[in-house]
Write a protein that holds these residues in place. Structure first.
Motif, PDB file in Angstrom:
ATOM      1  N   ASP A  88       0.819  -1.208   0.000  1.00 17.48           N
ATOM      2  CA  ASP A  88       0.000   0.000   0.000  1.00 17.48           C
ATOM      3  C   ASP A  88       0.857   1.263   0.000  1.00 17.48           C
ATOM      4  OD1 ASP A  88      -2.229  -1.536  -0.035  1.00 17.48           O
ATOM      5  OD2 ASP A  88      -2.794  -1.210   2.053  1.00 17.48           O
ATOM      6  N   ARG A  89       1.936   1.261   0.767  1.00 12.02           N
ATOM      7  CA  ARG A  89       2.832   2.424   0.780  1.00 12.02           C
ATOM      8  C   ARG A  89       3.485   2.624  -0.581  1.00 12.02           C
ATOM      9  NH1 ARG A  89       4.467   4.419   5.999  1.00 12.02           N
ATOM     10  NH2 ARG A  89       3.551   3.192   7.693  1.00 12.02           N
ATOM     11  N   SER A  90       3.797   1.519  -1.262  1.00  9.38           N
ATOM     12  CA  SER A  90       4.448   1.646  -2.569  1.00  9.38           C
ATOM     13  C   SER A  90       3.515   2.239  -3.615  1.00  9.38           C
ATOM     14  CB  SER A  90       4.971   0.275  -3.042  1.00  9.38           C
ATOM     15  OG  SER A  90       3.948  -0.539  -3.588  1.00  9.38           O
ATOM     16  N   PRO A  96      10.953   5.462  -2.704  1.00  8.67           N
ATOM     17  CA  PRO A  96      11.711   4.883  -1.588  1.00  8.67           C
ATOM     18  C   PRO A  96      11.919   3.375  -1.732  1.00  8.67           C
ATOM     19  CG  PRO A  96      10.042   6.394  -0.779  1.00  8.67           C
ATOM     20  CD  PRO A  96       9.757   6.189  -2.234  1.00  8.67           C
ATOM     21  N   PHE A  97      10.973   2.704  -2.368  1.00  5.48           N
ATOM     22  CA  PHE A  97      11.087   1.253  -2.570  1.00  5.48           C
ATOM     23  C   PHE A  97      12.192   0.945  -3.568  1.00  5.48           C
ATOM     24  CE2 PHE A  97       7.119   1.810  -0.550  1.00  5.48           C
ATOM     25  CZ  PHE A  97       6.811   0.624   0.087  1.00  5.48           C
ATOM     26  N   MET A  98      12.244   1.703  -4.646  1.00  6.06           N
ATOM     27  CA  MET A  98      13.296   1.490  -5.628  1.00  6.06           C
ATOM     28  C   MET A  98      14.666   1.825  -5.046  1.00  6.06           C
ATOM     29  SD  MET A  98      11.596   0.291  -8.079  1.00  6.06           S
ATOM     30  CE  MET A  98       9.832   0.178  -8.438  1.00  6.06           C
ATOM     31  N   SER A  99      14.718   2.895  -4.267  1.00  4.71           N
ATOM     32  CA  SER A  99      15.979   3.324  -3.677  1.00  4.71           C
ATOM     33  C   SER A  99      16.515   2.290  -2.683  1.00  4.71           C
ATOM     34  CB  SER A  99      15.789   4.670  -2.978  1.00  4.71           C
ATOM     35  OG  SER A  99      16.976   5.076  -2.341  1.00  4.71           O
ATOM     36  N   PRO A 148       4.551  -1.537  -7.403  1.00  3.78           N
ATOM     37  CA  PRO A 148       5.898  -0.975  -7.274  1.00  3.78           C
ATOM     38  C   PRO A 148       6.756  -1.747  -6.271  1.00  3.78           C
ATOM     39  CG  PRO A 148       4.284   0.789  -7.369  1.00  3.78           C
ATOM     40  CD  PRO A 148       3.508  -0.495  -7.263  1.00  3.78           C
ATOM     41  N   TYR A 149       6.139  -2.196  -5.176  1.00  2.00           N
ATOM     42  CA  TYR A 149       6.894  -3.001  -4.207  1.00  2.00           C
ATOM     43  C   TYR A 149       7.446  -4.264  -4.849  1.00  2.00           C
ATOM     44  CZ  TYR A 149       7.609  -6.760  -0.879  1.00  2.00           C
ATOM     45  OH  TYR A 149       8.118  -7.851  -0.227  1.00  2.00           O
ATOM     46  N   GLY A 274      -4.347  -2.785  -8.774  1.00  2.00           N
ATOM     47  CA  GLY A 274      -3.486  -3.866  -9.238  1.00  2.00           C
ATOM     48  C   GLY A 274      -3.421  -5.038  -8.284  1.00  2.00           C
ATOM     49  N   HIS A 275      -4.476  -5.266  -7.520  1.00  2.00           N
ATOM     50  CA  HIS A 275      -4.473  -6.284  -6.476  1.00  2.00           C
ATOM     51  C   HIS A 275      -4.356  -7.683  -7.076  1.00  2.00           C
ATOM     52  CE1 HIS A 275      -6.344  -7.349  -2.277  1.00  2.00           C
ATOM     53  NE2 HIS A 275      -5.131  -7.824  -2.439  1.00  2.00           N
TER      54      HIS A 275
END
Length: 320
Positions: A88-90, A96-99, A148-149, A274-275
């Protein structure tokens, strides 16, 4: 034996550290552990036996090459848990996830090559495979992430494989199903629902609740990771799961029962973007390595509810 554990103050990493320090892993009863953790919102030193004679804690960022150069040399193995991990955060902020997950993993791999670490276990997720309507994924399935995650974790998996092929680093990748158990941050489904129900609040169920996940107790996951560390092979990928597949609606009703609530506690909310509908892992490879889950799902879920009920002081201060 010295083991460098990234993200070791988080949910899964801290279970691994506690188990090793408790002497649960044969041949590692005297192992020294360095926990390297940035202590983001998901990391908590209260999850660790700080002060244990075989534990060194370092607050550090896996993206920090200088910090890694200062603390990683001299270790025999890296077990890499550190990651941004909440889907959910992604969805509201992917950078931040990619980093952390991609660039951070690459920085850690580079440091491990320079330090001549013998073995590197990269802990990943079944979400990199995408969604599967029928059957189960084996380790040769293509990566088709849908968030994204999961895209960032797929990227980190490929970085890990490249370090094996390019530099000869002994990298072993694990891809696990959904975990549950004590010390999990309450942003995740099971602890979120438990703590909401214990407060007398409603629980937000996405869509119609038909989404299927495979659930594995965190102690079993960590035992499998240790098995990969000791018995796995360089360049190999190992799916880790339980074979226990449950819809979100089913697990919601199980938690409602265990918490002494009723169906009126369910609050249906719009489905996640996108679930993925269903995850399912082929466990043949890890089974051949000698892994069998030890925790029965019903017993594990009950004990998890009990832990959150008995440890309100731990989770009541967690970010909601």
């Amino acid at each position: 034996m010295k083991v460098f554990v990234t993200g070791g103050a988080g949910f899964i990493g801290s279970q691994y550290v506690r188990a090793m320090l408790a002497g649960e892993y044969a041949g590692y009863e005297d192992a020294e552990i360095t926990v390297f953790d940035l202590l983001t919102y998901a990391g908590n030193t209260a999850n660790l036996p700080i002060g244990h004679e075989r534990l060194t804690f370092v607050q550090g960022d896996i993206r920090d090459a200088q910090a890694l150069a200062a603390h990683l040399p001299g270790h025999d193995a890296v077990v890499h848990f550190a990651a941004e991990s909440h889907v959910d955060r992604s969805l509201v902020g992917a950078a931040p996830f990619m980093s952390s997950n991609v660039l951070g993993t690459q920085q850690l791999l580079d440091a491990a090559v320079t330090a001549e670490v013998a073995t590197f276990v990269h802990v990943s997720t079944d979400e990199v495979y995408g969604s599967i309507e029928t059957g189960s994924w084996d380790e040769n399935e293509p990566l088709l992430p849908n968030s994204p995650y999961s895209a960032s974790k797929a990227g980190s998996d490929l970085c890990a494989r490249a370090a094996w092929r390019t530099h000869g680093l002994d990298v072993r990748i694990t891809r696990c199903s959904n975990n549950y158990g004590p010390y999990q941050n309450i942003e995740k489904l099971i602890p979120l629902f438990i703590t909401n129900l214990l407060r007398g609040e409603t629980v937000p169920l996405y869509g119609d609740g038909r989404n299927v996940r495979e659930w594995l107790h965190v102690t079993d996951h960590c035992a499998a990771i240790q098995l990969v560390l000791t018995q796995g092979s360089a360049g190999e990928i190992y799916n880790i799961g339980s074979g226990v597949e449950v819809t979100n609606a089913e697990i919601t009703h199980k938690l409602i029962e265990l918490c002494g609530a009723d169906a009126s506690s369910i609050r249906h909310v719009a489905d996640r973007k996108g679930h993925d509908l269903r995850y399912s892992l082929d466990l043949g490879k890890i089974t051949k390595l000698g892994f069998t889950p030890a925790v029965d799902f019903a017993d594990g879920l009950r004990s998890t509810v009990d832990w959150y009920r008995e440890n309100a002081a731990w989770w009541s201060s967690e970010a909601r």
